[in-house]
Design an enzyme around this catalytic site. Structure first.
Site, PDB file in Angstrom:
ATOM      1  N   SER A 234       4.049   2.009   8.266  1.00  0.00           N
ATOM      2  CA  SER A 234       3.719   1.005   7.251  1.00  0.00           C
ATOM      3  C   SER A 234       4.940   0.488   6.517  1.00  0.00           C
ATOM      4  O   SER A 234       5.845   1.252   6.208  1.00  0.00           O
ATOM      5  CB  SER A 234       2.793   1.612   6.212  1.00  0.00           C
ATOM      6  N   GLY A 235       4.908  -0.780   6.212  1.00  0.00           N
ATOM      7  CA  GLY A 235       6.001  -1.380   5.474  1.00  0.00           C
ATOM      8  C   GLY A 235       7.135  -1.805   6.387  1.00  0.00           C
ATOM      9  O   GLY A 235       7.997  -2.585   5.999  1.00  0.00           O
TER      10      GLY A 235
ATOM     11  N   GLY B 145       2.820   5.998   8.889  1.00  0.00           N
ATOM     12  CA  GLY B 145       4.234   6.212   8.611  1.00  0.00           C
ATOM     13  C   GLY B 145       5.089   5.023   9.033  1.00  0.00           C
ATOM     14  O   GLY B 145       6.246   4.923   8.674  1.00  0.00           O
TER      15      GLY B 145
ATOM     16  N   ASP C 131      -0.773  -7.411   1.516  1.00  0.00           N
ATOM     17  CA  ASP C 131      -0.128  -6.096   1.558  1.00  0.00           C
ATOM     18  C   ASP C 131       1.384  -6.271   1.710  1.00  0.00           C
ATOM     19  O   ASP C 131       1.945  -6.152   2.793  1.00  0.00           O
ATOM     20  CB  ASP C 131      -0.702  -5.292   2.740  1.00  0.00           C
TER      21      ASP C 131
ATOM     22  N   HIS D 209       0.804  -1.219   0.000  1.00  0.00           N
ATOM     23  CA  HIS D 209       0.000   0.000   0.000  1.00  0.00           C
ATOM     24  C   HIS D 209       0.841   1.276   0.000  1.00  0.00           C
ATOM     25  O   HIS D 209       0.312   2.368  -0.177  1.00  0.00           O
ATOM     26  CB  HIS D 209      -1.031  -0.013   1.137  1.00  0.00           C
TER      27      HIS D 209
HETATM   28  N1  ARG Z   1      -1.341   2.327   7.037  1.00  0.00           N
HETATM   29  C1  ARG Z   1      -0.456   2.983   7.923  1.00  0.00           C
HETATM   30  C2  ARG Z   1       0.713   3.610   7.174  1.00  0.00           C
HETATM   31  O1  ARG Z   1       0.610   3.815   5.991  1.00  0.00           O
HETATM   32  C3  ARG Z   1       0.007   2.115   9.048  1.00  0.00           C
HETATM   33  C4  ARG Z   1      -1.079   1.890   9.995  1.00  0.00           C
HETATM   34  C5  ARG Z   1      -0.745   1.004  11.098  1.00  0.00           C
HETATM   35  N2  ARG Z   1      -1.735   1.290  12.029  1.00  0.00           N
HETATM   36  C6  ARG Z   1      -1.849   0.729  13.217  1.00  0.00           C
HETATM   37  N3  ARG Z   1      -2.757   1.169  14.033  1.00  0.00           N
HETATM   38  N4  ARG Z   1      -1.067  -0.257  13.574  1.00  0.00           N
HETATM   39  O2  ARG Z   1       1.695   4.015   7.735  1.00  0.00           O
END
Ligand code: ARG
Length: 840
Positions: A790-791, A788, A696, A644
């Protein structure tokens, strides 16, 4: 990364220890028949040889180093303190160490000290020198004396007690006045044990500074700041203020090595580095939001910087000024409004030493007072917080000290007295408090009254969460049909029972978790019939019934580790566990991963990660936006991240040239030893679904290979059969926002989270998780990944001594919310795809 909760991570120490016990344990179980004895003896001999070899190669060097420093190098003992000189007028010239006045008086006093120490045959043997370091009004002279004890005499060290040194000094000095130095009369003398690194001779001038504080704010900084302080420094700043003033020092930048036993700053309410007058001793890195601030109790202060030869950090920059003693030491008072606030003197600065204050809160007759301390820190080394014999706050006859996250108290009458006491040594941040008057007949109109007196919304009562802070909102609750009644009176959802997480807080939900005799207990706590265990079909939700089966080799199930030669190993987590299980050794191939090259001594305070603590963590920068996603290092050419981050509504996200990858980074503003690589290929999983976040996962091929260093190293990937049981503690890392809607972090953050059982995960996400996802975090909220992150990797440490990546930060509802844990891509399920693409 969002983290309201921090758990002290003593982990590292465990990871690096070598355990000899295992071999012996294995052996003792074999000690059954006589025939085995011979084998056993042979094994023991082998083990002894092995142990000796390990000692020879692993420990001997360390050992011999220790012996060297302990045995051959003599011990240096230093005692420092002050002397009060009577019948002498104070000349400000005495403050200048290069003045004649200073030198003459210092020489005389040094001679007096020397003569006296040399009178005691025992002390004389080891005496090396006495140094007078400063004078202040009074007239007070500051001094230290050093003794060198040769290695062979080290057993005598106990004879060097503070009492002995002081007694000798005092006896001699009383007589001394009548002899050679008639003009010098000493009425008081102190001497206490001092860290030898702190003994400085100001006349040598090297890294020694004298500062005059004034009303205007001035500043000073450690040598080399902001680059690096020098190794092996012994720096000292003597700060003085005009009479009847106190000194306030604020460290706007503070970055010292994390291990205080190597490098540290120590601050004294004296011009002697005398333990009994220490204000505080600090190391580590402090964020600008939490600067170190101290206030003296009089017009002098001494600051020391001690560093060793190993790691050098930027050091500090500090601002200092004076405050009139009358305001510096004024505190307490009468508070008569129906509500208000008060705090310890100078909060959030450290309060000054040697200060007493009293607040008398008086509200309307018939009402009572409730006080809530939002911050409470009065910690001191060697203090039993049940006794609080040093600094304390006293309310209604009870003394409070140490560190408390929530302290709320209510009065018996309409008057409440709060007293504060600080003694001469060690101070802290103190407290911040709020009070209000309430009607005892109805303490919390339309709300629930906690036992502590505070009021909370009625909805929070019996909801399974400790909202009062003292659990009183969760006691005596009637549990609903779908709830489990904990022994402590709390109610928790039934599906949390036996999930290996202590949800009740008293373990009662995990106590009766054994299954019937003819049943098997799965990793997630459910019971399945004994017959289905090792039937090559998955019956437990987490597959644990098939994870460790002693079936004959060659029989393969979904839970066997598959060797390169197609052989099946039916053992839990066989890969990279330092035991060769496959006959072709393929289970232990490519295992140079998941270790931290840096030997981190310990992780102190906060959630900031140390440099090199997560060497596989990568920061992905997009165009001019800076950091947007995390990734992890799989090899010198491949990074793992989330789909994503690339498959978005913006097609620019798929353009390789828009991305930069930074490895070896800790601070987003620092690039030393960071390796910048561009991206050659972005490969997102073909089944990635933007709506559901299923699959993902993304792989990034770098244009240039990485060079592995102390701060850049790959993480291990788990085999598809690897089991990470519910309740296991793992770590998520990243530069994501520190709270929902907040800004991304400058320093890499880490948070400890627990693997959540799949059934619970499915319920709390309302069925949105697929088998390519897993939940991790705390259902109570407070700790999570966030925007932030993510990944980035979710990494778990395995007994075998390696870190494995169990998840990729993917999504969550908000961050750190109750019942909304973080959702991660499940690496074991995507393992085969990673191999297909990368060959890793
Ligand atoms: N989708 C989010 C990103 O792009 C990460 C979200 C993780 N969220 C969580 N509550 N663990 O950084």
């Amino acid at each position: 990364m969002y983290s309201a909760r921090y758990q002290y991570a003593g982990q590292n120490e465990q990871h690096e220890k070598v355990d000899f016990l295992t071999n012996k344990e294995k052996m003792s179980s074999k000690r059954k028949t006589g025939v085995v004895v011979g084998v056993l003896v042979a094994l023991l001999v082998l083990a002894a040889v092995a142990a000796f070899l390990i000692w020879l190669f692993v420990f001997k060097d360390a050992d011999s180093e220790a012996t060297l420093s302990e045995k051959r190098v003599p011990a240096v003992l230093v005692f420092s303190g002050h002397m009060k000189l009577v019948d002498m007028t104070y000349d400000p010239k005495l403050e200048d160490t290069s003045s004649k006045n200073f030198q003459m008086l210092a020489d005389d006093l040094e001679e007096i000290l020397e003569i006296n120490y040399k009178k005691d045959p025992f002390l004389a043997k080891y005496y090396t020198k006495s140094v007078v370091t400063a004078f202040s009004e009074g007239v007070i002279a500051y001094h230290w004396t050093q003794f060198n004890v040769p290695a062979d005499d080290l057993e005598m060290v106990p004879e060097f007690s503070e009492e002995r040194v002081l007694e000798m000094l005092w006896k001699g000095i009383r007589k001394q006045g009548k002899q050679s130095h008639q003009d010098i009369k000493i009425s008081e003398v102190t001497a206490s044990y001092t860290d030898p690194r702190m003994a400085r001779n100001p006349r040598a001038k090297e890294c020694f500074y004298r500062l005059e504080a004034e009303t205007n704010v001035q500043s000073f900084q450690s040598p080399g700041f902001p680059a690096k302080y020098p190794p092996k420094s012994r720096c000292q700043w003597q700060i003085r203020a005009p009479e009847k003033h106190a000194i306030a020092v604020r460290f706007s930048h503070f970055h010292i090595e994390d291990d205080c036993s190597n490098d540290f700053v120590s601050i004294y309410d004296s011009l002697s580095p005398d333990e009994s007058q220490a204000i505080t001793e600090k190391c580590g890195q402090r964020p600008p939001t939490n600067p170190l601030q101290v206030v003296s109790s009089s017009n002098i202060m001494l600051i020391n910087l001690i560093t060793d030869s190993a790691i050098q950090r930027p050091g500090f920059r500090a601002e200092y000024n004076i405050i009139p003693l009358s305001t510096a030491k004024t505190c307490g008072g009468r508070l008569t409004d129906s509500q208000g606030k008060f705090s310890s003197p100078h909060h959030p600065s450290f309060y000054p030493p040697a200060l007493d204050c009293k607040w008398t809160i008086e509200v309307a007759a018939g009402k009572k007072v409730r006080v809530k301390f939002s911050i409470f820190r009065m910690k001191e080394p060697g203090v039993d917080i049940r006794v609080c014999h040093k600094d304390y706050v006293e309310v209604m006859g009870t003394k409070y000290c140490g560190e408390m996250s929530s302290l709320a108290l209510t009065s018996q009458t309409n008057i409440l007295e709060v007293t504060f006491h600080s003694d001469e040594s060690f101070t802290d941040k103190g407290f911040n408090a709020e009070y209000n008057a309430y009607d005892p007949a109805n303490p919390c109109p339309d709300q629930f009254a906690c036992a502590s007196g505070i009021c909370i919304s009625k909805d929070l009562q019996c909801d399974g969460w400790n909202d009062c802070g003292d659990m009183s909102d969760e006691m005596k609750c009637k549990c609903e049909k779908d709830q489990f009644a904990c022994d402590n009176g709390m109610c928790k959802p039934k599906y949390w029972v036996c999930d290996r997480v202590n949800d009740c807080g008293d373990e009662s939900d995990e106590k009766q978790c054994s299954c019937d005799d003819n049943e098997w207990r799965c990793g997630d706590g459910t019971c399945v019939p004994q017959e289905v265990v090792c039937d090559t079909k998955k019956d437990c939700g987490d597959g644990s019934d098939e994870a460790s089966c002693k079936v004959s080799p060659g029989i393969c199930s979904d839970f066997s580790f598959k060797c390169k030669n197609q052989e099946c190993i039916n053992k839990v987590n066989a890969e990279c566990d330092r035991v060769k299980d496959c006959s072709d050794g393929s289970d232990e191939e490519s295992c140079d991963c998941g270790i931290r090259p840096y030997k981190l001594n310990r992780i102190v305070g906060g959630e900031n990660a140390e440099l090199g603590e997560w060497p596989w963590q990568v920061s992905l920068h997009f165009m001019t936006n800076g950091h947007v996603c995390g990734a992890s290092i799989l090899s010198d050419k491949w990074l793992l991240s989330a789909a994503h981050c690339f498959q978005t509504s913006n097609s620019l996200n798929l353009v390789t040239s828009n991305w930069r990858t930074y490895s070896g980074m800790q601070d987003q503003y620092k690039q030393d030893d960071v390796q910048l690589r561009s991206v050659q290929t972005i490969i997102t999983h073909p089944n990635y679904n933007q709506m559901t976040f299923d699959y993902d996962i993304a792989l990034l091929e770098l244009s240039q290979p990485l060079e592995f260093t102390n701060t850049i190293h790959p993480i291990c990937l788990p085999a598809p059969s690897h089991v990470f049981p519910a309740g296991m503690s793992c770590w998520v890392t990243g530069w994501g926002t520190l709270r929902e809607g907040g800004r991304t972090a400058r320093l890499l953050q880490k948070a400890e989270v627990k693997i959540i059982n799949d059934t619970v995960c499915n319920v709390v996400t309302e069925g949105q998780v697929t088998s390519r996802m897993l939940c991790s975090g705390f259902l109570s909220g407070g700790v999570d990944a966030c925007q932030g992150d993510s990944g980035g990797p979710l990494a778990c440490f395995e007994e075998s001594g390696k870190w494995f990546q169990v998840g990729i930060v993917s999504w969550g509802e908000g961050c750190a919310r109750r019942n909304k844990p973080g959702v991660y891509s499940r690496v074991t399920k995507l393992r085969d795809w990673i191999r297909e693409i990368t060959g890793i």
